[in-house]
Design an enzyme around this catalytic site. Structure first.
Site, PDB file in Angstrom:
ATOM      1  N   GLN A   1      57.309  75.548 -34.658  1.00 34.96           N
ATOM      2  CA  GLN A   1      56.799  77.086 -35.002  1.00 34.96           C
ATOM      3  C   GLN A   1      57.971  77.536 -36.329  1.00 34.96           C
ATOM      4  O   GLN A   1      58.520  78.541 -35.674  1.00 34.96           O
ATOM      5  CB  GLN A   1      56.260  77.884 -34.254  1.00 34.96           C
ATOM      6  CG  GLN A   1      55.222  78.840 -35.580  1.00 34.96           C
ATOM      7  CD  GLN A   1      54.257  78.686 -36.167  1.00 34.96           C
ATOM      8  OE1 GLN A   1      53.536  77.402 -35.933  1.00 34.96           O
ATOM      9  NE2 GLN A   1      53.882  79.739 -37.289  1.00 34.96           N
TER      10      GLN A   1
ATOM     11  N   PHE B   1      49.390  79.869 -32.396  1.00 34.40           N
ATOM     12  CA  PHE B   1      48.176  80.595 -32.909  1.00 34.40           C
ATOM     13  C   PHE B   1      47.394  79.479 -33.598  1.00 34.40           C
ATOM     14  O   PHE B   1      47.296  78.577 -32.454  1.00 34.40           O
ATOM     15  CB  PHE B   1      49.970  80.239 -34.951  1.00 34.40           C
ATOM     16  CG  PHE B   1      50.510  81.149 -34.702  1.00 34.40           C
ATOM     17  CD1 PHE B   1      50.137  82.682 -34.534  1.00 34.40           C
ATOM     18  CD2 PHE B   1      51.694  80.925 -34.315  1.00 34.40           C
ATOM     19  CE1 PHE B   1      51.310  83.331 -34.980  1.00 34.40           C
ATOM     20  CE2 PHE B   1      53.413  81.573 -34.641  1.00 34.40           C
ATOM     21  CZ  PHE B   1      52.726  82.900 -34.755  1.00 34.40           C
ATOM     22  N   GLY B   2      46.515  80.171 -34.009  1.00 30.40           N
ATOM     23  CA  GLY B   2      44.699  79.155 -33.670  1.00 30.40           C
ATOM     24  C   GLY B   2      45.458  78.203 -34.941  1.00 30.40           C
ATOM     25  O   GLY B   2      44.596  76.874 -34.846  1.00 30.40           O
ATOM     26  N   GLY B   3      45.875  78.459 -36.340  1.00 31.99           N
ATOM     27  CA  GLY B   3      46.246  76.965 -37.111  1.00 31.99           C
ATOM     28  C   GLY B   3      48.144  77.570 -37.626  1.00 31.99           C
ATOM     29  O   GLY B   3      48.355  78.625 -37.640  1.00 31.99           O
TER      30      GLY B   3
ATOM     31  N   HIS C   1      40.423  78.265 -43.240  1.00 31.80           N
ATOM     32  CA  HIS C   1      41.609  79.155 -43.573  1.00 31.80           C
ATOM     33  C   HIS C   1      42.606  78.262 -43.366  1.00 31.80           C
ATOM     34  O   HIS C   1      43.343  78.419 -44.769  1.00 31.80           O
ATOM     35  CB  HIS C   1      41.555  80.065 -42.411  1.00 31.80           C
ATOM     36  CG  HIS C   1      43.482  80.916 -42.855  1.00 31.80           C
ATOM     37  ND1 HIS C   1      42.605  82.216 -43.321  1.00 31.80           N
ATOM     38  CD2 HIS C   1      44.424  80.942 -42.001  1.00 31.80           C
ATOM     39  CE1 HIS C   1      43.940  82.879 -43.166  1.00 31.80           C
ATOM     40  NE2 HIS C   1      44.850  82.113 -42.303  1.00 31.80           N
ATOM     41  N   GLU C   2      42.836  76.972 -42.743  1.00 29.88           N
ATOM     42  CA  GLU C   2      44.111  77.122 -43.038  1.00 29.88           C
ATOM     43  C   GLU C   2      44.281  75.401 -44.605  1.00 29.88           C
ATOM     44  O   GLU C   2      44.878  76.263 -44.894  1.00 29.88           O
ATOM     45  CB  GLU C   2      44.460  75.312 -41.934  1.00 29.88           C
ATOM     46  CG  GLU C   2      44.859  76.387 -40.970  1.00 29.88           C
ATOM     47  CD  GLU C   2      45.723  77.774 -40.763  1.00 29.88           C
ATOM     48  OE1 GLU C   2      46.609  77.564 -41.292  1.00 29.88           O
ATOM     49  OE2 GLU C   2      45.271  78.337 -39.594  1.00 29.88           O
TER      50      GLU C   2
ATOM     51  N   HIS D   1      45.076  77.589 -47.646  1.00 30.46           N
ATOM     52  CA  HIS D   1      46.685  77.809 -47.569  1.00 30.46           C
ATOM     53  C   HIS D   1      46.736  76.966 -48.184  1.00 30.46           C
ATOM     54  O   HIS D   1      48.004  77.298 -48.584  1.00 30.46           O
ATOM     55  CB  HIS D   1      47.103  77.635 -46.100  1.00 30.46           C
ATOM     56  CG  HIS D   1      47.741  79.186 -45.541  1.00 30.46           C
ATOM     57  ND1 HIS D   1      47.657  80.163 -46.327  1.00 30.46           N
ATOM     58  CD2 HIS D   1      46.743  79.382 -44.715  1.00 30.46           C
ATOM     59  CE1 HIS D   1      48.611  81.177 -45.615  1.00 30.46           C
ATOM     60  NE2 HIS D   1      47.238  81.084 -44.658  1.00 30.46           N
TER      61      HIS D   1
ATOM     62  N   TYR E   1      46.152  90.177 -43.548  1.00 26.80           N
ATOM     63  CA  TYR E   1      44.278  88.950 -43.493  1.00 26.80           C
ATOM     64  C   TYR E   1      43.641  90.272 -43.145  1.00 26.80           C
ATOM     65  O   TYR E   1      42.518  89.664 -44.297  1.00 26.80           O
ATOM     66  CB  TYR E   1      44.548  88.684 -41.919  1.00 26.80           C
ATOM     67  CG  TYR E   1      45.517  86.959 -41.479  1.00 26.80           C
ATOM     68  CD1 TYR E   1      45.166  86.014 -41.141  1.00 26.80           C
ATOM     69  CD2 TYR E   1      46.836  87.941 -40.725  1.00 26.80           C
ATOM     70  CE1 TYR E   1      46.064  85.398 -41.217  1.00 26.80           C
ATOM     71  CE2 TYR E   1      47.602  87.054 -40.856  1.00 26.80           C
ATOM     72  CZ  TYR E   1      47.120  85.832 -40.385  1.00 26.80           C
ATOM     73  OH  TYR E   1      48.296  85.099 -40.178  1.00 26.80           O
TER      74      TYR E   1
ATOM     75  N   LYS F   1      46.524  85.545 -30.309  1.00 25.99           N
ATOM     76  CA  LYS F   1      45.503  86.224 -30.822  1.00 25.99           C
ATOM     77  C   LYS F   1      44.937  87.007 -29.052  1.00 25.99           C
ATOM     78  O   LYS F   1      43.834  87.623 -28.777  1.00 25.99           O
ATOM     79  CB  LYS F   1      44.415  85.643 -31.682  1.00 25.99           C
ATOM     80  CG  LYS F   1      43.090  85.797 -31.738  1.00 25.99           C
ATOM     81  CD  LYS F   1      42.272  84.948 -32.504  1.00 25.99           C
ATOM     82  CE  LYS F   1      41.079  86.100 -33.017  1.00 25.99           C
ATOM     83  NZ  LYS F   1      40.319  85.362 -34.204  1.00 25.99           N
TER      84      LYS F   1
END
Length: 609
Positions: free
Chosen positions: A137, A269-271, A297-298, A301, A387, A566
């Site tokens: 990450q 993270f979520g993604g 969402h991803e 990006h 965000y 989160k």
């Protein structure tokens, strides 16, 4: 004319004089030593005459540095200098480099066994308990812990890699795979990759593990540990459909493949939008596709963030605010405009209001859209503010201009103009004004200083609140004094997942009037049986906020099992803040540190300061 980009404070690299055009990595992954060893060849473009090159590192052991200017590598002197929270500066002294030169740096090094970007898991720590696992990450500034680099979004580079891993394991990267070959010793496999699109350093990514692949479409597949492969395929089967809608909204997809990999539960993270290979938390495996909004969402990006990139982390909202806005545009196309309005209002009320008022406080620097990070680690500022405040600003602009289709065309044009580049808030704003010269009076009526540079909550956009009101009305039956609490869970059961979350959020907002109804709410809506991680998290937080003691064991167990920040950070914050649970929560956290991701550990440790 927008001013030149100021210097990114989160890097020591002298990228104004020299920039990186390409990295060529040769890595060996060592699970016993828990590090990556190898070398990197860095192709440089000299922009101004200089006699030194400065790169970012963090806890790297650098063995040798050579500079190849005219086809002949020469040993170069170097020093590692402390750079406080930002790691160490690798300062390389060179012969005089002239503007236009394209030298190649050759660096032999290895990472430490506690590199900030990496988590090594034993077989027992994985889902299938078959083989060890590694994932990275790098966002925001952790790429420097696995490669000497110019670790700033201001510098974009292509890369290639050869990665040697134990036989039987699969290696994936944020690049297009070029195949694999057995090593000479026969005990390892060498995987090759190429990323032909220039990317910032934070998008460098690697996964090594016992993985199975399921094809979704010609350009989409999902990878997971074998026991999760079928569930992952079912959950993300609509990825190609979402990608096509995203192309309609944002323009052509330039990255070739869009694959997903479901990581172990410790992923923080979520993604993560790594190019060609999005990293996904297993908490999205709800069994009913109710959390695939993260995929939208991803995917978004791929345009905002990866293709058009914030030039520094102080302008992070240009990545995330735009991506949330695009994500909800996609949902609007798929499920109707009312759903987009509802998701946008939910984001403002459930995430932004709580972050500004309860996490930071309305006067905090990190509640601004454009932030002053100084020498701080950008991870310290990470929250929902860029965000949701960013998305709310774009929603406000679109509403003020009064022409959604024209604003969508502006977004496509903006992406086209700044594709493969980095952008500042001032550049974006100038381009907005240039694109709407006939709407200058409307744009001038927006309080830009308040939105961009003031701390606290911005004005709430005018959403269509019809679906939100239904959620608040149901919540009010639980929180209005003298009201009779519902005993029938059918209305709640028929709601969408996002509506259920809005109901619980409205109860949380008015929890002082909730009284002792937590057992009844739990039983009526079967919240203790929730498989959806978002729903379970909201239920746990409501129980903690109302000091309902039966929730403690479930909260501790959830925080132990799930590494997504989160969820576990707010849960630990509540447990640490409740005198009845503080000691037990601290004890659990400290005992579990060896099993947690370093980013998550740092975030939760900050709650104890």
């Amino acid at each position: 004319m927008a001013p030149p980009h100021p210097r990114d404070p989160s890097t020591a690299a002298n990228y104004e004089q020299v920039t990186v055009s390409h990295y060529a990595l040769k890595w060996k992954v060592d699970f016993e030593k828990k590090h990556i060893a190898g070398d990197v060849s860095i192709t440089l473009d000299v922009k101004q005459d200089t006699e030194r090159i400065v790169l970012d590192t963090r806890d790297l052991s650098v063995q040798s540095v050579a500079l190849n200017l005219n086809g002949e590598p020469k040993k170069a002197g170097f020093t590692l200098e402390d750079n406080q929270a930002l790691g160490q500066k690798l300062v390389i002294t060179t012969e005089s480099l002239k503007s236009g030169d394209r030298p190649v740096l050759e660096i032999k090094y290895e990472s430490s066994n506690n590199a900030a970007a990496l988590q090594f898991l034993t077989a027992e720590q994985t889902t299938d308990r078959v083989a060890p696992y590694l994932f990275s990450q790098c966002q925001a500034i952790n790429a420097r812990s696995i490669v000497p680099c110019m670790d700033t979004p201001s510098v974009k580079s292509t890369y290639e890699a050869e990665v040697c891993v134990p036989i039987g394991l699969t290696c994936l990267m944020s690049a297009i795979g070029q195949g694999s070959t057995p090593s000479e010793c026969g005990k390892r496999t060498i995987f090759s990759f190429k990323q032909p699109v220039s990317i910032p350093s934070y998008l460098l990514a690697i996964v090594v593990g016992h993985l199975e692949r399921k094809e979704i479409s010609e350009r989409c597949a999902v990878w997971a540990e074998p026991s999760q492969a079928e569930a992952s395929f079912y959950e993300f089967a609509e990825t190609e459909k979402i990608l096509k809608v995203a192309e309609d909204v944002a323009g052509p997809y330039v990255w070739g493949r869009y694959d997903l990999v479901v990581l172990p539960a410790t992923f923080p993270f979520g993604g993560m939008e790594n190019p060609c290979l999005t990293f996904i938390t297993p908490t999205l495996l709800a069994g009913d596709r109710s959390l695939v909004n993260v995929i939208a969402h991803e995917i978004s990006h791929s345009w905002t963030g990866n293709l058009v990139t914030n030039f520094s982390w102080e302008h992070f909202w240009l990545n995330e605010g735009f991506t949330v806005f695009l994500e909800r545009k996609i949902h609007g196309k798929m499920y109707g405009e009312l759903e987009r309005q509802f998701e946008s209002e939910s984001g403002y009320e459930e995430a932004l209001v709580r972050t500004v008022n309860d996490v930071f406080g309305p006067d905090h620097e990190y509640t601004k859209l454009v932030q002053n990070l100084g020498n701080a680690d950008p991870d310290d500022a990470f929250s929902s503010v860029p965000y949701e405040k960013g998305s709310a600003l774009l929603f406000t602009i679109e509403q003020a201009l009064g022409d959604n289709s024209r604003f969508e065309q502006f977004l496509r044009d903006y992406i086209q103009k700044y594709a493969y580049k980095t952008v500042s808030t001032e550049e974006w704003k100038e381009y907005l004004y240039d694109s709407f010269t006939d709407k200058k009076v409307i744009l001038d009526n927006i309080d830009w200083n308040l939105w961009l540079h003031k701390a606290g909550l911005p004005p709430k956009p005018k959403y269509d609140s019809t679906p939100m009101q239904a959620c608040k009305d149901l919540a009010a039956k639980w929180t209005t004094e003298g009201s009779e609490a519902p005993t029938d869970g059918e209305v709640f059961a028929k709601m969408s997942n996002s509506q259920k979350l809005a109901v619980l959020d409205a109860v949380r907002v008015n929890k002082t009037m909730f009284g002792d109804r937590m057992p009844a709410l739990t039983a009526t809506y079967k919240l203790d049986q929730a498989k959806n991680a978002e729903l379970k998290f909201s239920w746990l937080m409501l129980g903690l906020e109302t000091k309902w003691s039966p929730i403690v064991d479930a909260s501790l167990a959830f925080a132990l099992a799930v590494g997504r920040m989160k969820y576990c950070k707010p849960i630990y914050r509540s447990l640490f803040g409740w005198s009845a649970t503080r000691d037990r929560a601290i004890s659990q956290f400290k005992a579990n540190i060896p099993n947690m991701h370093p980013i998550t550990v740092k975030a939760i440790q900050s709650l104890l300061k």
